[in-house]
Write an enzyme that holds these catalytic residues in place. Structure first.
Site, PDB file in Angstrom:
ATOM      1  N   GLY A  96       0.826  -1.199   0.000  1.00  0.00           N
ATOM      2  CA  GLY A  96       0.000   0.000   0.000  1.00  0.00           C
ATOM      3  C   GLY A  96       0.861   1.249   0.000  1.00  0.00           C
ATOM      4  N   CYS A  97       0.250   2.369  -0.326  1.00  0.00           N
ATOM      5  CA  CYS A  97       1.006   3.609  -0.465  1.00  0.00           C
ATOM      6  C   CYS A  97       1.520   4.112   0.879  1.00  0.00           C
ATOM      7  CB  CYS A  97       0.145   4.671  -1.147  1.00  0.00           C
ATOM      8  SG  CYS A  97      -1.512   4.864  -0.465  1.00  0.00           S
TER       9      CYS A  97
END
Lengths: 372, 372, 372, 372
Positions: free
Chosen positions: C172-173
């Protein structure tokens, strides 16, 4: 130029009527609805008595407009109780259907949508794609741009006092900025041809969820839209055409208008640039005199000497107008800037309300612009 | 239309010359300088051999352009060593003084400023306020818009191979967007009158600290500037005038241009809208054919069917052009969008470099636009 | 630290395999899908052979991603033909259902969503609200953060060559920015307690039309969201916990993480600030050494000496990390910045693809950041 | 909690004194100066009698603040004539030198800068780098956060009536948002440790031309600054420390504060997130009760149930506070949002003026927030 105050027979602004005007807003959940609540909550002579929004019965205003949560308003599904005036902030077509019943109940109507802006019923199918259900009301409706139609609004105040509720079609945002910028030129018969190139923040597109209005789509980008087809063209041609028709220039230069709006990455504000090919050479001094005469007494229109920015009017009902003649080319440029949600919508509606109810035209609209 | 590749006698793109082109950038600390470094660092046939910036000797590029800190470039106060080509990213007037010496040293010069864009020396005092110190070079300089002047750039490649360095005046950002949008109409003699209304991000104003360019001043606001006086007007009149002069319409419609630029709250991008009053009625089909012919073979110009956004070309050397005829009014609208720092500056300079050095025109410019 | 190149038995980057890798993207219509197309179109060893989007069969890519209209890709409803690897850019839960069939067909899968990031199947109902349909695959999946799991990715390359397709859960970012910033401290047993406060552009919220993501709602405003409940917390606890568990500090300081994300008015970029209460006093010199050792050889992680801005990595696969010890208070601050759509999504996926296919890790990811 | 109205012996808000308060602004050309003019121009009990700005004598306000051009104020180089109160909007250090003379003339001083915020004179060299020239005044100055120091401000009203002008050090923007968010926790002895992570629009950086504050540098980027060294840390430690010192927790948890501010791409607004490790487990109900007690009667602080956005208070003197306990980790999060130029500067100064002059605390500050 024209007097901005209502006739003395109306209530004097200095002594607000003991009984405030009871006002309702139908369609209170969008951006224009929010602005109406913001302005009317602070209006010295108004009491907000009803706010309606679809499927919102019983919801506090703060659930829809978090910035207004400190007001204690609650939404309802329908207007209840006695109301003196109603603002309609509805999709086009929806207002036209509701107005007759409101007028019959003696309620003054200020429609923020386009349903009562155009005089020619055939413009509705042509520009908006629907047959107007009550064309008989179009002649009665006042185009609510006080700078052009103040006398009608003041006359409506007298009519209202005599029992006839007023019907106001509050102008669109682009026409407000554009017509204010061009009116003195039009009235003077100076327009041989005009191109209107406008730039708008995105709040004018409303609050409905559309992918093309997502932050990530709008940010860092500019685009034109509504090429040769934007609905506000009809309003501009109507209002400029009316001003021009009595002049030596005639209205040919402002009919068949080349109007191009752009969406730019900001929330509020409209700048409209009118590029004019004039009917004759004019000097800057002549233009200055024309604009001073037109707007010298106007409470909300200021003629400025440097190109105005929309940021100079943010959050206020002010408009700024700029005009310049070019010695090299003989052309004229006229620019108007407004906050599209205030002077271009809710504020202008309140300004009309003030006139129709014999109040000081600036009541509730005194806020200075917000910058930076 | 015209062939985009260089003559076969030049180096073939498929087999880069063993020796890369040695390139310097004079004025590497501004925004155009930064873009040149970004593009040239990734160029397959270029070696950056010198970057200069005032009082920056010995500073790593990352101290000036933090986003480029992973490159190992260091700034110098003057170009040293052998150089084949130099980009100048200097204030107007500064480049003109330096070019003769560079040419004498056999160095090809691509000037990103205006000093070698105009053919008529009297335009410099008139529009830029300085006497050009080397008017004799104006005739030799090539206006570096490959879509209009590719043949000259290719011819310069031959000259360069024969020992004569080339001098390119890389076009301004507004003229690039505007001329690409209007050229097919101009060339076809279709313009009786045109209004050019443009919108730009603020990076075009450069990197110098000015209060009016602070974030808080620019954000949430739009304003026009350079009213009837923007310097790029001269370029547009020159280039459109040249295209028009041979046509039945003549160049009257594109001289005395009404050009109005606006500053909008974004960093990169220019959209230029050309509002055309045509010399005769045209159909959309006719326009489509004209634009397809003009740009069908162009590597960086795409004709699109919906109004283009600057966000569609961000970070790339691409331009998009849109043209529409209006049945109702008979008018024509032509829109061009570019990234002002790439196709409007550094990228266009690299495109010219490629042509002048016989490389594939797209070398180092293949990056697709960045969105959202 | 670890070698970034693939084993020499794999294809050498200098001589791309005659046959490019055939890659498909399932879910190509969103922002991550668009970035994958942008990156993979320019990848020297990849051929895009299939792009799918719901109800988009036959549409040109440009109808969905206007900035990519110059590519000639067309969308399809299903992948057809032979494919070596597939990127999944699907809502959580959707990928888990499709992966077994893809693996069975021998296709390497890089899932850009969360379905294969967590090792503990019970985390899915707890954080994501669904029972994972294929918990047996979680142990096989590689957490695709090359800076922590390069050896596994390289081993998968060998496996893939031997006939076993790889399964990568691309991070995920927020975890990417956060774990890169904190990993050296965690690994050194220095974290007694940590607060992670992150700020993100809105593109991370995806492209679906939601009223709260409209430009007018996001602009000129900042807000926290996902208070004590953001799903990425699980990933961060897993990855930091694994690093910490072998240390004297143990993993208590990084479990029960206080993670707070904010939405700020920008499109791309994540900045994650890790506020650390350390297990002992450390000097800046000690931190500098730790981070130099951790990232000195990393192609995409740069340790910087001034607080980094997300604008320094825009459009690139670069991450920047900053660490500072405070003499006054004894605390440590560690900051990481990335472009959430590149190093935080599509770029990181391509980086994993490169490793799993034995390519140069930086292939197709060489673009420098774009600024201003 | 505490009464927000001034003692009845002071002028009653319902009947404004016949003579308005004569107010001057020294340093009227910056952003805080502009806000003071905007607010004071509309204040029902104030007459603006003097605005000063360096080298601006005789200039209309509109030349400096175009949005205020409809007011008829003119700048002067020095205050002339009789003045009851003066706002100072000057760089730090400059105010300290001028205050003694103003007090001697019987003028109440509200300093918008930091020169009279700190009680301990040694904090000035430590945090601000200058020796305070009048340490004897620090004990007399009131920290102008009405929510914590209302009693002192009301007492100063009595003193002023008796002939002693008041001296108010108006709080910094970050401390206002942070202290309002954390005060109830601090006062209850609940803070064992706190991390303060704040995000600000750029107007707080002032109006001076700095390259790093250019639109193109700030837009689409976020960065931390003032790492472990921001001057507002001293204020926060002072105010939170004073609240904590009498509690069982003591002030250890709020001294040695980890404060990290960030610059985000917006003009106005501050969001401060206080990440608290509590001294004991608390329930959400307990927190709700604490905050209701603290702010239930406050005119400008609203406790909200969803994470507040700065956009909810734009242009207004409102603050919003949010607090949440996490069952999983036992941690507490407290968030405060304000408009940095209003509640964080000019509005808060006016609020103090109102109290010191015995007016209704909300006079001139009634404007609702502006959204979208």
């Amino acid at each position: 130029m024209t007097s901005r105050s209502a006739p003395s027979s109306a209530a004097s602004p200095a002594t607000p009527a003991a009984a405030p005007i009871r006002v309702g807003v139908i369609g209170a959940t969008g951006y224009v609805g929010g602005e109406l609540i913001r302005l009317l909550s602070a209006h010295p002579s108004v009491r907000l008595v009803g706010l309606t929004g679809r499927e919102r019965r019983g919801d506090a205003v703060g659930t829809v407009h978090p910035h207004l949560s400190t007001t204690d308003h609650v939404l309802d599904s329908e207007l209840v109780g006695e109301v003196d005036a109603v603002f309609l902030a509805l999709p086009h077509g929806a207002a036209a259907a509701r107005v007759p019943e409101l007028l019959e109940r003696g309620i003054t109507v200020i429609d923020q949508g386009p349903d009562f802006r155009l005089r020619d019923a055939t413009d509705y199918p042509r520009w908006y794609g629907f047959e107007h259900p009550h064309p008989e009301l179009l002649g009665r409706a006042i185009y609510g741009l006080p700078e052009l139609h103040r006398a009608e609004l003041v006359a409506a105040a007298a009519g209202r006092a005599a029992g006839t509720p007023a019907l106001v079609g509050s102008p669109g945002c682009y026409p407000t900025a554009t017509v204010l910028a061009l009116a003195p030129l039009t009235r003077a018969g100076l327009i041989a041809d005009v191109v209107v190139d406008a730039k708008s923040g995105v709040s004018g597109a409303g609050r409905e969820a559309k992918a093309e209005m997502l932050y990530a789509e709008v940010n860092e980008s500019v685009r034109a839209y509504g090429v040769f087809s934007h609905r506000h063209t009809a309003e501009m041609e109507q209002e400029l055409g009316a001003l021009a028709s009595g002049t030596s220039a005639g209205d040919a230069g402002v009919r068949g208008l080349d109007f191009l709006p752009h969406l730019i990455p900001m929330t509020r504000g409209i700048l409209s640039a009118g590029h004019v090919r004039p009917t004759r050479r004019v000097t800057q001094g002549e233009l200055d005199a024309l604009y001073a005469e037109a707007y010298g007494d106007e409470p909300f229109v200021t003629v400025v000497e440097a190109p105005p920015a929309t940021g100079h009017v943010l959050g206020s009902n002010h408009a700024r107008v700029f005009v310049r003649a070019d010695e090299r080319t003989g052309r004229i440029l006229a620019i108007g800037v407004i906050d599209n949600l205030v002077k271009g919508a809710a504020g202008q509606g309140v300004q009309a309300l003030n006139l129709v109810f014999g109040l000081d035209e600036t009541a509730g609209l005194e806020a200075l612009p917000l910058a930076p």
